[in-house]
Design a protein around this motif. Structure first.
Motif, PDB file in Angstrom:
ATOM      1  N   THR A 144      13.667  -1.397  -6.665  1.00  0.00           N
ATOM      2  CA  THR A 144      13.567  -1.039  -5.252  1.00  0.00           C
ATOM      3  C   THR A 144      12.212  -1.408  -4.679  1.00  0.00           C
ATOM      4  O   THR A 144      12.107  -1.742  -3.504  1.00  0.00           O
ATOM      5  CB  THR A 144      13.806   0.469  -5.065  1.00  0.00           C
ATOM      6  OG1 THR A 144      12.888   1.189  -5.897  1.00  0.00           O
ATOM      7  CG2 THR A 144      15.212   0.843  -5.469  1.00  0.00           C
ATOM      8  N   LYS A 145      11.155  -1.378  -5.478  1.00  0.00           N
ATOM      9  CA  LYS A 145       9.836  -1.774  -4.981  1.00  0.00           C
ATOM     10  C   LYS A 145       9.735  -3.285  -4.828  1.00  0.00           C
ATOM     11  O   LYS A 145       9.087  -3.790  -3.915  1.00  0.00           O
ATOM     12  CB  LYS A 145       8.739  -1.259  -5.926  1.00  0.00           C
ATOM     13  CG  LYS A 145       8.502   0.242  -5.834  1.00  0.00           C
ATOM     14  CD  LYS A 145       7.338   0.653  -6.713  1.00  0.00           C
ATOM     15  CE  LYS A 145       7.047   2.148  -6.595  1.00  0.00           C
ATOM     16  NZ  LYS A 145       5.893   2.534  -7.446  1.00  0.00           N
ATOM     17  N   ARG A 146      10.391  -4.038  -5.718  1.00  0.00           N
ATOM     18  CA  ARG A 146      10.303  -5.493  -5.646  1.00  0.00           C
ATOM     19  C   ARG A 146      11.020  -6.061  -4.427  1.00  0.00           C
ATOM     20  O   ARG A 146      10.823  -7.221  -4.071  1.00  0.00           O
ATOM     21  CB  ARG A 146      10.890  -6.114  -6.921  1.00  0.00           C
ATOM     22  CG  ARG A 146      10.073  -5.861  -8.176  1.00  0.00           C
ATOM     23  CD  ARG A 146      10.403  -6.883  -9.246  1.00  0.00           C
ATOM     24  NE  ARG A 146      11.806  -6.924  -9.580  1.00  0.00           N
ATOM     25  CZ  ARG A 146      12.373  -6.176 -10.520  1.00  0.00           C
ATOM     26  NH1 ARG A 146      11.643  -5.296 -11.188  1.00  0.00           N
ATOM     27  NH2 ARG A 146      13.652  -6.281 -10.781  1.00  0.00           N
ATOM     28  N   GLY A 204      10.852   4.781  -5.569  1.00  0.00           N
ATOM     29  CA  GLY A 204      10.369   3.477  -5.130  1.00  0.00           C
ATOM     30  C   GLY A 204      10.070   3.554  -3.649  1.00  0.00           C
ATOM     31  O   GLY A 204       9.305   4.389  -3.195  1.00  0.00           O
ATOM     32  N   TYR A 205      10.706   2.725  -2.856  1.00  0.00           N
ATOM     33  CA  TYR A 205      10.536   2.794  -1.406  1.00  0.00           C
ATOM     34  C   TYR A 205      11.864   3.014  -0.702  1.00  0.00           C
ATOM     35  O   TYR A 205      12.048   2.621   0.439  1.00  0.00           O
ATOM     36  CB  TYR A 205       9.842   1.532  -0.891  1.00  0.00           C
ATOM     37  CG  TYR A 205       8.452   1.393  -1.467  1.00  0.00           C
ATOM     38  CD1 TYR A 205       7.545   2.457  -1.421  1.00  0.00           C
ATOM     39  CD2 TYR A 205       8.050   0.219  -2.088  1.00  0.00           C
ATOM     40  CE1 TYR A 205       6.281   2.338  -1.973  1.00  0.00           C
ATOM     41  CE2 TYR A 205       6.774   0.100  -2.627  1.00  0.00           C
ATOM     42  CZ  TYR A 205       5.896   1.163  -2.569  1.00  0.00           C
ATOM     43  OH  TYR A 205       4.634   1.063  -3.110  1.00  0.00           O
ATOM     44  N   ALA A 237       8.874  12.345  -4.632  1.00  0.00           N
ATOM     45  CA  ALA A 237       7.853  11.721  -5.472  1.00  0.00           C
ATOM     46  C   ALA A 237       6.555  12.479  -5.286  1.00  0.00           C
ATOM     47  O   ALA A 237       6.396  13.264  -4.328  1.00  0.00           O
ATOM     48  CB  ALA A 237       7.664  10.248  -5.108  1.00  0.00           C
ATOM     49  N   ASN A 238       5.616  12.251  -6.194  1.00  0.00           N
ATOM     50  CA  ASN A 238       4.314  12.903  -6.098  1.00  0.00           C
ATOM     51  C   ASN A 238       3.571  12.449  -4.845  1.00  0.00           C
ATOM     52  O   ASN A 238       3.847  11.383  -4.274  1.00  0.00           O
ATOM     53  CB  ASN A 238       3.460  12.583  -7.330  1.00  0.00           C
ATOM     54  CG  ASN A 238       4.041  13.170  -8.597  1.00  0.00           C
ATOM     55  OD1 ASN A 238       4.799  14.130  -8.562  1.00  0.00           O
ATOM     56  ND2 ASN A 238       3.696  12.583  -9.730  1.00  0.00           N
ATOM     57  N   TYR A 239       2.594  13.260  -4.447  1.00  0.00           N
ATOM     58  CA  TYR A 239       1.708  12.858  -3.359  1.00  0.00           C
ATOM     59  C   TYR A 239       0.859  11.678  -3.832  1.00  0.00           C
ATOM     60  O   TYR A 239       0.311  11.681  -4.931  1.00  0.00           O
ATOM     61  CB  TYR A 239       0.800  14.016  -2.946  1.00  0.00           C
ATOM     62  CG  TYR A 239      -0.321  13.586  -2.023  1.00  0.00           C
ATOM     63  CD1 TYR A 239      -0.067  13.306  -0.689  1.00  0.00           C
ATOM     64  CD2 TYR A 239      -1.620  13.428  -2.504  1.00  0.00           C
ATOM     65  CE1 TYR A 239      -1.083  12.887   0.156  1.00  0.00           C
ATOM     66  CE2 TYR A 239      -2.649  13.017  -1.668  1.00  0.00           C
ATOM     67  CZ  TYR A 239      -2.369  12.748  -0.336  1.00  0.00           C
ATOM     68  OH  TYR A 239      -3.376  12.333   0.493  1.00  0.00           O
ATOM     69  N   GLU A 240       0.776  10.666  -2.978  1.00  0.00           N
ATOM     70  CA  GLU A 240      -0.045   9.489  -3.265  1.00  0.00           C
ATOM     71  C   GLU A 240      -0.880   9.182  -2.024  1.00  0.00           C
ATOM     72  O   GLU A 240      -0.344   9.056  -0.924  1.00  0.00           O
ATOM     73  CB  GLU A 240       0.843   8.287  -3.608  1.00  0.00           C
ATOM     74  CG  GLU A 240       1.689   8.499  -4.857  1.00  0.00           C
ATOM     75  CD  GLU A 240       2.786   7.471  -5.001  1.00  0.00           C
ATOM     76  OE1 GLU A 240       2.677   6.625  -5.907  1.00  0.00           O
ATOM     77  OE2 GLU A 240       3.732   7.510  -4.199  1.00  0.00           O
ATOM     78  N   GLN A 290       6.015   8.135   1.848  1.00  0.00           N
ATOM     79  CA  GLN A 290       5.618   7.731   3.198  1.00  0.00           C
ATOM     80  C   GLN A 290       6.364   6.482   3.665  1.00  0.00           C
ATOM     81  O   GLN A 290       6.851   6.426   4.804  1.00  0.00           O
ATOM     82  CB  GLN A 290       4.110   7.481   3.260  1.00  0.00           C
ATOM     83  CG  GLN A 290       3.621   7.217   4.678  1.00  0.00           C
ATOM     84  CD  GLN A 290       2.137   6.909   4.740  1.00  0.00           C
ATOM     85  OE1 GLN A 290       1.591   6.254   3.854  1.00  0.00           O
ATOM     86  NE2 GLN A 290       1.474   7.386   5.785  1.00  0.00           N
ATOM     87  N   LEU A 291       6.483   5.483   2.805  1.00  0.00           N
ATOM     88  CA  LEU A 291       7.192   4.274   3.203  1.00  0.00           C
ATOM     89  C   LEU A 291       8.685   4.530   3.384  1.00  0.00           C
ATOM     90  O   LEU A 291       9.320   3.953   4.283  1.00  0.00           O
ATOM     91  CB  LEU A 291       6.967   3.155   2.182  1.00  0.00           C
ATOM     92  CG  LEU A 291       5.768   2.247   2.494  1.00  0.00           C
ATOM     93  CD1 LEU A 291       4.457   2.953   2.175  1.00  0.00           C
ATOM     94  CD2 LEU A 291       5.864   0.924   1.750  1.00  0.00           C
ATOM     95  N   THR A 292       9.257   5.387   2.548  1.00  0.00           N
ATOM     96  CA  THR A 292      10.672   5.720   2.696  1.00  0.00           C
ATOM     97  C   THR A 292      10.918   6.432   4.024  1.00  0.00           C
ATOM     98  O   THR A 292      11.881   6.127   4.742  1.00  0.00           O
ATOM     99  CB  THR A 292      11.138   6.605   1.528  1.00  0.00           C
ATOM    100  OG1 THR A 292      10.914   5.916   0.292  1.00  0.00           O
ATOM    101  CG2 THR A 292      12.610   6.947   1.646  1.00  0.00           C
TER     102      THR A 292
END
Length: 688
Positions: free
Chosen positions: A230-232, A285-286, A304-307, A314-316
């Motif tokens: 999903t990230k790729r 992923g995103y 997901a964890n905080y990044e 955030q991107l999702t």
């Protein structure tokens, strides 16, 4: 010659004069009869004046030496009569009270009921007013102080309660420092500014695949290093990030989804027929896996964890997809037991063999009976001795908690949770964690420490996923299903009808406001309004999930985060069982998401709830509005439905937030008002 002796008492000699003896006896008899006749006359007189006087007459008779001795049988009879009299009196009192109450209930007409309800509302408003007055007095001269903007560098993408450096200083370590800890310093008393080059997101469906680069915090290196499928799929193009849903990478996600369906035994990728509707995607992923499943009517919540940078959540969220910050570290997730039909982990970075399997126990807690845990990881094809040891532990632990492993394909393993609670009692002694005791089996925990015991087995909601009504009928529960939550069909039916009317009202009010202010917006090729003018909604007081259900029935392309406040009744289990997504939350604390998340924030009677529960939730309404400002994207909308008094208070607070507000009176017997507000772009965004 001696005289003969007469028989007497105690050898006393009796006179031989029989006449004297007879005269004496007759006199005594006459005196007694007169005494009795006199008493009868007196008793008759008392009886006429007090019919129950005999119950209270003393056994002692006046008369000196000639008094009659007390009769024990008469005393006992009077005692019984007295008890009987008291019992009959109590019965009559109860009968009269019930009859009076019944007559009073019947006598209340429709108009008088409305009068009573009106008085109740007035008393409730007076209570709210008094509490608000107390709050204003406590705030003192700072009450009307305008809020300043936060420091840009520190707050642009900052999420309160997730401060790793502060948590390290407090002594948290071994990964716990990135978990959620809400202390006194977690609240922000300033307004979060968007990035300098922030732009309003594109409307769906375009906005699901293309986002503005300036709206999120990520660098090129983080894009290149993305490892999962999903990230790729992400690609940076000038000022945009595109998620190539029409590329080969999209085909890879389609193949992956088809592989999971085959392993479960589903034909044509029809997860709905297998009882799957809601999915918790761990380390998503995103969001491309969830975006793909959305087309199949599956609702996927990403956690997901905080990044601080390159955040999956955030991107999702920027794509408009469901997501929130959630960690498998030290605390239970804010979801009830038996919440999701499937949990998914595609190289999510969680070491499931750590903490003696404690993290897998939390997976089991939120998974419905018969639900699936899908895990894709190189560890499933372990070669080294160390990795084999880790894989064997996970495999054996899953078996010990009554999971059944399905045939493996490539790096993907699927387990199915048992549908029978007897499985736990049939295990050998000492195998696997025990079943939670009644005191520890809390249905809806709120960030409690993780527990090494099997939860949810005592719940009436223990129903296999294939035994539940299929989606979309699942959102309209029948009488039997509603009985699990103590609700009658009439209650939910009336709630649903009210929300259908309300949604039509909201859409008719918002459509001209949104598109009159912005006649030309990015994505002109999108469908005409109002079908996709909103991507997501945060319902701050979801109650039964009625707003979400009405939006679905109206075929609006929008998903809703149903939030159930800890200050009110907990209907979250029912909301999740209806096939919707939601979370438990205390609105005196920051919500676990990034700034600028939602297009619309909805608060139905939330202010009344928070104000009346002030002792349990000691926070000001201004703190709640500041949090709303953080969650709402620029040019996003807020709808507040509450009492006239609280709506006026809210409008006064909104001036401090620099929002635009319109108050609309609602024709309703509950005397409510509607406040529609819009968060504007700041001057620096308007100049771009």
């Amino acid at each position: 010659m001696s005289m003969p002796l007469q028989r007497g008492i105690s050898g006393v000699r009796v006179s031989d004069s029989s006449d004297d003896l007879r005269d004496s006896q007759m006199k005594d008899k006459t005196d007694k009869e007169d005494l009795i006749r006199g008493r009868s006359t007196t008793d008759s007189h008392l009886t006429l004046r007090f019919p129950f006087a005999f119950l209270f007459t003393s056994n002692h008779k006046h008369g000196g030496d000639n008094a009659f001795p007390p009769d024990p049988y008469t005393a006992r009879t009077r005692h019984r009569l007295m008890l009987m009299f008291l019992k009959i009196s109590l019965v009559l009192i109860v009968v009269f009270a019930l009859a009076g109450s019944f007559w009073w209930t019947i006598s209340i007409s429709t108009s008088s009921r409305g009068h009573v309800y009106h008085n109740y509302r007035r008393l409730q408003e007076q209570l709210v007013s008094d509490l608000l007055d107390i709050e204003e007095i406590s705030l003192g001269p700072n009450r009307w102080k305008d809020l300043d903007y936060c420091n840009i560098d520190d707050s642009e993408n900052f999420v309160p309660c997730f401060n790793a450096s502060e948590n390290l200083a407090l002594g948290y370590s071994n990964g716990d420092e990135i978990d959620r800890f809400c202390g006194p310093g977690s609240k922000q008393e300033c307004l979060v500014l968007p990035p300098v080059k922030y732009r309003v997101p594109l409307r769906w469906p375009t906005g699901k695949d293309v986002i503005w680069l300036a709206n999120v915090k990520i660098n090129a290196q983080e894009v290149v290093s993305s490892g999962s499928i999903t990230k790729r799929m992400m690609m940076m193009e000038d000022d945009q990030i595109s998620f190539r849903s029409a590329s080969l990478m999209s085909d890879e996600v389609e193949d992956y989804s088809h592989q999971i369906a085959q392993m479960i035994g589903i034909k044509n990728d029809n997860f709905i027929e297998a009882g799957v509707r809601t999915i918790l995607d761990i380390g998503c992923g995103y969001g491309s896996f969830g975006a793909h499943l959305l087309s199949k009517q599956l609702l996927t919540m990403c956690i997901a964890n905080y990044e601080a940078s390159g955040s999956q959540v955030q991107l999702t969220l920027e794509r408009g997809l469901p997501a929130m910050i959630g960690s498998f570290i030290s605390k239970q997730l804010p979801y009830p037991s038996l919440s999701f039909d499937m949990l998914h982990c595609l190289r999510c970075g969680i070491d499931w063999d750590q903490k003696d399997g404690l993290l897998l126990v939390e997976v089991d807690r939120v998974l419905k009976p018969g639900g699936y845990f899908v895990w894709t990881s190189p560890l499933t094809n372990a070669r080294s001795k160390e990795n084999l040891k880790r894989w064997n532990f996970i495999h054996d632990f899953a078996e010990s908690i009554c999971w059944t492993i399905l045939p493996q394909q490539d790096e993907t393993v699927v387990w199915r949770k048992t549908i029978k609670t007897k499985c736990y009692s049939s295990r050998k002694p000492g195998v696997g964690p025990s079943v939670c005791t009644k005191g520890h089996d809390v249905e809806s925990p709120y960030y409690r420490p993780l527990q090494m015991c099997i939860g949810g087995t005592r719940s009436r909601r223990w129903i296999p996923i294939e035994g539940r009504t299929r989606w979309p009928s699942r959102s309209n529960m029948n009488k039997t299903e509603l009985s699990l939550y103590g609700l009658h069909p009439e209650v939910l039916g009336e709630d649903a009808e009210n929300w259908k009317i309300t949604v039509r009202e909201y859409w008719s009010l918002l459509s001209p406001l949104i598109f009159s202010d912005h006649p030309k917006r990015p994505g002109d090729e999108d469908p005409s309004p109002p079908y996709n003018m909103l991507r997501n909604v945060l319902d701050m007081n979801a109650q039964y999930g009625g707003l979400n259900s009405a939006l679905l029935e109206a075929k609006k392309s929008v998903w809703v985060m149903n939030v159930v406040p800890t200050a009110g009744p907990n209907h979250l289990p029912m909301i999740l069982d209806r096939g919707l997504v939601g979370v438990l939350h205390d609105w005196c604390e920051p919500f676990p998401t990034y700034p600028r998340t939602y297009d619309l924030v909805h608060a139905d009677n939330l202010l009344s709830l928070q104000t009346t529960q002030r002792r349990r939730s000691p926070c000001s309404l201004m703190a709640i509005f500041t949090e709303i400002d953080r969650l709402l994207r620029p040019e996003g909308w807020v709808i507040i439905r509450d009492t006239a008094l609280l709506v006026e208070k809210a409008r006064a607070m909104i001036t401090q937030l620099k929002w635009e507000a319109r108050v609309i009176e609602v024709e309703s017997s509950s005397e409510q008002r509607l406040l529609i507000c819009q968060k504007p772009l700041t001057k620096r965004q308007q100049s771009l």
